[in-house]
Motif scaffolding. Sequence first.
Motif, short mmCIF file in Angstrom:
data_model
loop_
_atom_site.label_atom_id
_atom_site.label_comp_id
_atom_site.label_asym_id
_atom_site.label_seq_id
_atom_site.Cartn_x
_atom_site.Cartn_y
_atom_site.Cartn_z
N PHE A 75 1.03 -1.43 -0.20
CA PHE A 75 -0.51 -0.19 0.39
C PHE A 75 1.35 1.24 -0.27
CE2 PHE A 75 -2.40 3.40 2.89
CZ PHE A 75 -2.79 3.76 1.55
N LEU A 76 2.09 1.48 1.08
CA LEU A 76 2.60 2.66 0.60
C LEU A 76 3.04 2.70 -0.58
CD1 LEU A 76 4.43 2.01 4.85
CD2 LEU A 76 2.50 3.36 3.64
N VAL A 77 3.80 1.62 -1.06
CA VAL A 77 4.71 1.78 -2.17
C VAL A 77 3.73 2.60 -3.01
CG1 VAL A 77 5.11 0.32 -4.14
CG2 VAL A 77 6.00 0.04 -2.19
N LEU A 78 2.23 2.58 -3.65
CA LEU A 78 1.33 2.46 -3.83
C LEU A 78 1.16 3.79 -4.12
CD1 LEU A 78 -1.08 2.58 -6.21
CD2 LEU A 78 -2.72 1.75 -4.63
N ALA A 79 1.10 4.63 -2.71
CA ALA A 79 0.83 5.66 -2.37
C ALA A 79 1.74 6.79 -2.71
CB ALA A 79 1.07 5.37 -0.73
N ALA A 80 3.52 5.91 -2.32
CA ALA A 80 4.73 6.17 -3.47
C ALA A 80 4.50 6.80 -4.69
CB ALA A 80 5.52 5.81 -2.43
N ARG A 81 3.78 6.19 -5.33
CA ARG A 81 4.27 6.27 -6.76
C ARG A 81 3.12 7.19 -6.98
NH1 ARG A 81 3.99 1.53 -10.61
NH2 ARG A 81 4.33 3.45 -12.02
N LEU A 82 2.01 7.31 -6.00
CA LEU A 82 1.21 8.48 -6.53
C LEU A 82 0.95 10.26 -6.43
CD1 LEU A 82 -2.31 6.57 -5.47
CD2 LEU A 82 -1.65 7.15 -8.08
N PRO B 117 -13.76 -0.56 4.40
CA PRO B 117 -13.08 0.09 3.79
C PRO B 117 -13.20 -0.25 2.30
CG PRO B 117 -11.61 -0.72 6.02
CD PRO B 117 -13.20 -1.37 5.87
N LEU B 118 -13.66 -1.70 2.30
CA LEU B 118 -13.58 -2.06 0.63
C LEU B 118 -14.43 -1.32 -0.13
CD1 LEU B 118 -13.60 -5.28 0.74
CD2 LEU B 118 -11.10 -4.22 0.16
N LEU B 119 -15.30 -0.66 0.48
CA LEU B 119 -16.52 0.31 -0.38
C LEU B 119 -16.12 1.37 -0.86
CD1 LEU B 119 -19.48 -0.72 2.21
CD2 LEU B 119 -18.54 -1.80 0.02
N LEU B 120 -14.79 2.22 0.28
CA LEU B 120 -13.93 3.20 0.41
C LEU B 120 -12.84 3.11 -1.18
CD1 LEU B 120 -13.86 4.18 3.65
CD2 LEU B 120 -16.05 5.20 2.28
N LEU B 121 -12.43 2.61 -1.43
CA LEU B 121 -11.40 1.95 -2.93
C LEU B 121 -11.50 2.80 -3.68
CD1 LEU B 121 -10.24 -1.25 -2.27
CD2 LEU B 121 -8.62 0.91 -0.95
N LYS B 122 -12.84 2.99 -4.52
CA LYS B 122 -12.79 3.22 -5.72
C LYS B 122 -13.58 4.77 -5.04
CE LYS B 122 -15.39 2.52 -9.44
NZ LYS B 122 -14.80 1.95 -10.77
N LEU C 140 -11.84 6.54 -3.07
CA LEU C 140 -10.88 7.73 -2.45
C LEU C 140 -9.73 7.18 -3.40
CD1 LEU C 140 -10.26 6.45 0.79
CD2 LEU C 140 -11.04 8.30 0.47
N LEU C 141 -9.89 6.49 -4.54
CA LEU C 141 -8.73 6.29 -5.32
C LEU C 141 -9.15 7.06 -6.59
CD1 LEU C 141 -7.63 2.66 -5.51
CD2 LEU C 141 -6.12 4.43 -4.79
N GLY C 142 -10.43 6.54 -6.93
CA GLY C 142 -10.66 7.77 -8.84
C GLY C 142 -10.23 7.36 -9.74
N GLY C 143 -9.42 8.65 -10.58
CA GLY C 143 -8.74 8.86 -11.77
C GLY C 143 -6.91 7.96 -11.58
N ALA C 144 -6.91 7.54 -10.18
CA ALA C 144 -5.28 7.45 -9.44
C ALA C 144 -5.23 5.94 -10.54
CB ALA C 144 -5.22 6.97 -8.33
N THR C 145 -6.02 4.70 -10.80
CA THR C 145 -5.22 3.80 -11.81
C THR C 145 -5.36 4.38 -12.74
OG1 THR C 145 -7.80 4.01 -11.92
CG2 THR C 145 -6.90 2.43 -9.82
N ASP C 146 -5.51 5.14 -13.32
CA ASP C 146 -5.27 6.18 -14.66
C ASP C 146 -4.09 6.48 -14.85
OD1 ASP C 146 -7.98 4.99 -15.70
OD2 ASP C 146 -8.83 6.99 -15.54
N ARG C 147 -3.88 7.29 -13.82
CA ARG C 147 -2.22 7.71 -13.50
C ARG C 147 -0.73 6.13 -14.10
NH1 ARG C 147 -0.58 11.86 -8.86
NH2 ARG C 147 1.26 12.42 -9.24
N LEU C 148 -1.72 5.56 -12.97
CA LEU C 148 -0.28 4.24 -12.79
C LEU C 148 -0.66 4.16 -14.06
CD1 LEU C 148 -1.43 2.82 -9.16
CD2 LEU C 148 -0.14 3.81 -9.42
N LYS C 149 -1.12 3.62 -14.47
CA LYS C 149 -1.22 2.71 -15.88
C LYS C 149 -0.22 3.77 -16.79
CE LYS C 149 -5.55 0.38 -15.70
NZ LYS C 149 -6.96 0.34 -16.57
N THR C 150 -0.11 4.84 -17.11
CA THR C 150 1.11 5.74 -17.44
C THR C 150 2.15 5.74 -16.87
OG1 THR C 150 0.64 7.80 -16.38
CG2 THR C 150 -1.27 7.27 -18.47
N ASP C 151 2.43 5.78 -16.22
CA ASP C 151 3.68 5.89 -15.81
C ASP C 151 4.79 4.50 -15.98
OD1 ASP C 151 3.38 7.38 -13.85
OD2 ASP C 151 2.80 6.94 -12.31
#
Length: 85
Positions: A1-8, A67-72, A74-85
Motif C-alpha cells: 500500500f505504501l509503495v502505491l501511495a508513494a508512486r501517487l 474500507p473496501l467500499l471506500l477504495l473506488k 478514494l482512488l478515483g482516477g489514480a489507477t489511470d495515472r498509475l497505468k501511464t507511468d
Amino acid sequence: FLVLAARLCPPGCEASLYATFMSTYNFGHTLAGASGAALLAPFGVEKGAYAGLVPLLLVRSATLLLPLLLLKPLLGGATDRLKTD
C-alpha cells in the motif's frame, strides 16, 4: 500500500505522506480498541457471560469490510495515472 501511495504522491513529499499514513493508522488502531471495548456491554459480553459474542463477531467482521467500499471513491482516477507511468 505504501509503495502505491508513494508512486501517487508528488516527488519530494514521500516522507510527509508516510508520516500522515502512520498517524492515520495509529489513530485508527486506538479508535478500534476503544470502540471495541465500548461495544462489549451493548452486546452483553462481560466476564463469564459470552452470549452476545457471536453477534459481536459478526458486526466486527462486517466492519472489517467497510474500507473496501471506500477504495473506488478514494482512488478515483489514480489507477489511470498509475497505468501511464
